[in-house]
Design an enzyme around this catalytic site. Sequence first.
Site, PDB file in Angstrom:
ATOM      1  N   GLY A   9      -9.655  10.827 -10.231  1.00 31.85           N
ATOM      2  CA  GLY A   9     -10.582  11.062  -9.142  1.00 31.85           C
ATOM      3  C   GLY A   9     -11.996  10.552  -9.296  1.00 31.85           C
ATOM      4  CD  GLU A  28      -2.516  13.343 -12.981  1.00 30.08           C
ATOM      5  OE1 GLU A  28      -2.922  13.301 -11.804  1.00 30.08           O
ATOM      6  OE2 GLU A  28      -1.608  14.108 -13.345  1.00 30.08           O
ATOM      7  N   PRO A  29      -6.614   8.810 -14.339  1.00 26.74           N
ATOM      8  CG  PRO A  29      -7.779   7.558 -15.943  1.00 26.74           C
ATOM      9  CD  PRO A  29      -6.759   8.645 -15.806  1.00 26.74           C
ATOM     10  N   GLY A  30      -7.252   6.375 -11.826  1.00 26.50           N
ATOM     11  CA  GLY A  30      -6.748   5.159 -11.198  1.00 26.50           C
ATOM     12  C   GLY A  30      -7.907   4.261 -10.816  1.00 26.50           C
ATOM     13  NE  ARG A  31     -11.229   5.606  -5.540  1.00 24.85           N
ATOM     14  CZ  ARG A  31     -10.679   5.323  -4.351  1.00 24.85           C
ATOM     15  NH1 ARG A  31     -10.969   4.194  -3.748  1.00 24.85           N
ATOM     16  NH2 ARG A  31      -9.866   6.179  -3.778  1.00 24.85           N
ATOM     17  NE  ARG A  80      -9.987   1.896  -0.986  1.00 26.40           N
ATOM     18  CZ  ARG A  80     -11.277   1.997  -0.807  1.00 26.40           C
ATOM     19  NH1 ARG A  80     -12.007   0.926  -0.613  1.00 26.40           N
ATOM     20  NH2 ARG A  80     -11.886   3.153  -0.870  1.00 26.40           N
ATOM     21  CE1 TYR A 114      -7.602   6.635   2.695  1.00 20.86           C
ATOM     22  CE2 TYR A 114      -8.039   4.545   1.618  1.00 20.86           C
ATOM     23  CZ  TYR A 114      -7.272   5.673   1.761  1.00 20.86           C
ATOM     24  OH  TYR A 114      -6.186   5.844   0.956  1.00 20.86           O
ATOM     25  CB  CYS A 164      -2.189  -9.092  16.881  1.00 23.68           C
ATOM     26  SG  CYS A 164      -1.997 -10.865  16.794  1.00 23.68           S
ATOM     27  CE1 TYR A 169      -4.682   4.631  -5.069  1.00 23.71           C
ATOM     28  CE2 TYR A 169      -7.008   4.502  -5.679  1.00 23.71           C
ATOM     29  CZ  TYR A 169      -5.763   5.092  -5.815  1.00 23.71           C
ATOM     30  OH  TYR A 169      -5.598   6.115  -6.700  1.00 23.71           O
TER      31      TYR A 169
END
Length: 427
Positions: A244, A286-289, A325, A329, A355, A383
């Site tokens: 996170g 659990e790091p991703g970003r 993204r 978002y 389109c 992502y």
Amino acid sequence: MSHFSCKNGALYAENTPLTDIARRFGTPTYVYSKAAFVENYSAYADACKSNGRDENSALVCYSVKSNSNLAVLNVLSRLGSGFDIVSGGELLRVIAAGGDPRKVIFSGVGKSHEEMRLALSHDILCFNVESISELHRLNEVAGEAGKQAPISLRVNPNVDAKTHPYISTGLKENKFGIAYDDALTTYRLAADLPNIRVVGIDCHIGSQLLDDAPLLEALDKVIELIDRLAEDGIHLHHLDIGGGIGITYDKEKPVPIGDYLTRLFARIDQWRKQKHDGAPIQVMFEPGRSIAGNAGILLTEVQYLKHAEAKNFAIVDAAMNDLMRPAMYEAWHGVQPVVQRAEEAKTYDIVGPVCESGDWLARQRSLALQQGDLLAIMSAGAYGMTMASNYNTRGRAAEVMVDGDRVHVVRQRENPADLFALESIID
Ligand SMILES: *Cc1c(COP(=O)(O)O)cnc(C)c1O
């Protein structure tokens, strides 16, 4: 340090000019920096070490869904990383990349029978269970396989991560996890199931968090639960605080990983000393970003400039299907010209060929552009490719990984025939 930087008016990935990459491999192309992945992973690993943790007492489980390219998983697994997966497909990726399934934790609210069987057959480290029905299914599947499934419950600590509602997961109204107030009874149930082995507790409260205060608040609530469980004779071996931590897309200033981990370990050490005679507990992340986000960019070419009455558009060859993204978002990504122009800048919306009015990558950017110019959509390592689709029958972008002045193709550009190869016509 950024591994994508400007030298003499041209943008580089490590020591490789992005113009060379575009010329050799075409556009749109995701460009990753190996050194950035290593550096970002090491921020976690080094902080674990400097806080007195070894491989057995702290484990970084990289969140595969943020960027699941085999080369990325391989680089991280060689550094000792574990992996947080959310599907059977991601487990097969980890294994194909040379990762160790015994360092895999399996998250997600909808694990199928088949995914459970697959994960059990590879003896993964832990299932992060998100509901009572899942617990019963896992008990059943493990029984059939003649195994005991190691589990954590993903508890929902009900803290506000103060991030975008779509990426906030720790509040009561989210679909994720087991409500804090139900955690004790659910643990008791789990402890009584014959084919379940209770080993840990897990939470993940949201993504792109800039401050660690909500994470430390979640930690306190998790600690409280662990102590209540111990009173009931349920002793946990690990605590997984989730991922996170955010990154800088624009001017955000996320907490440095080392500062966050030092505060977290200090809190844990103090608690273990007070309540558990200093007995250690394994800690997982659990790091991703924060590992992948700024390790990649999306390289694209301006196809057309369109000067409409109300706006100027730069129509590029990357689109929402390549990088979802912004459409999903309203996310902000930096846009940098690969070669700086001296001319006067205009304000552009950067849009793709798909389109949909939602097909934009950036809005209101001041740029000096000509048709054929290359642009780098920054901070696209997490992502980005993993959310890409084939909408409009667009083949997904190529992916390359730069290592100094060497460039490796780590995924070829999809060709249109591949996209309908699994389809058939009826009589
Ligand atoms: C997506 C996800 C992560 C990674 O989150 P980041 O914000 O990318 O660090 C970790 N754990 C779980 C359960 C997730 O779903």
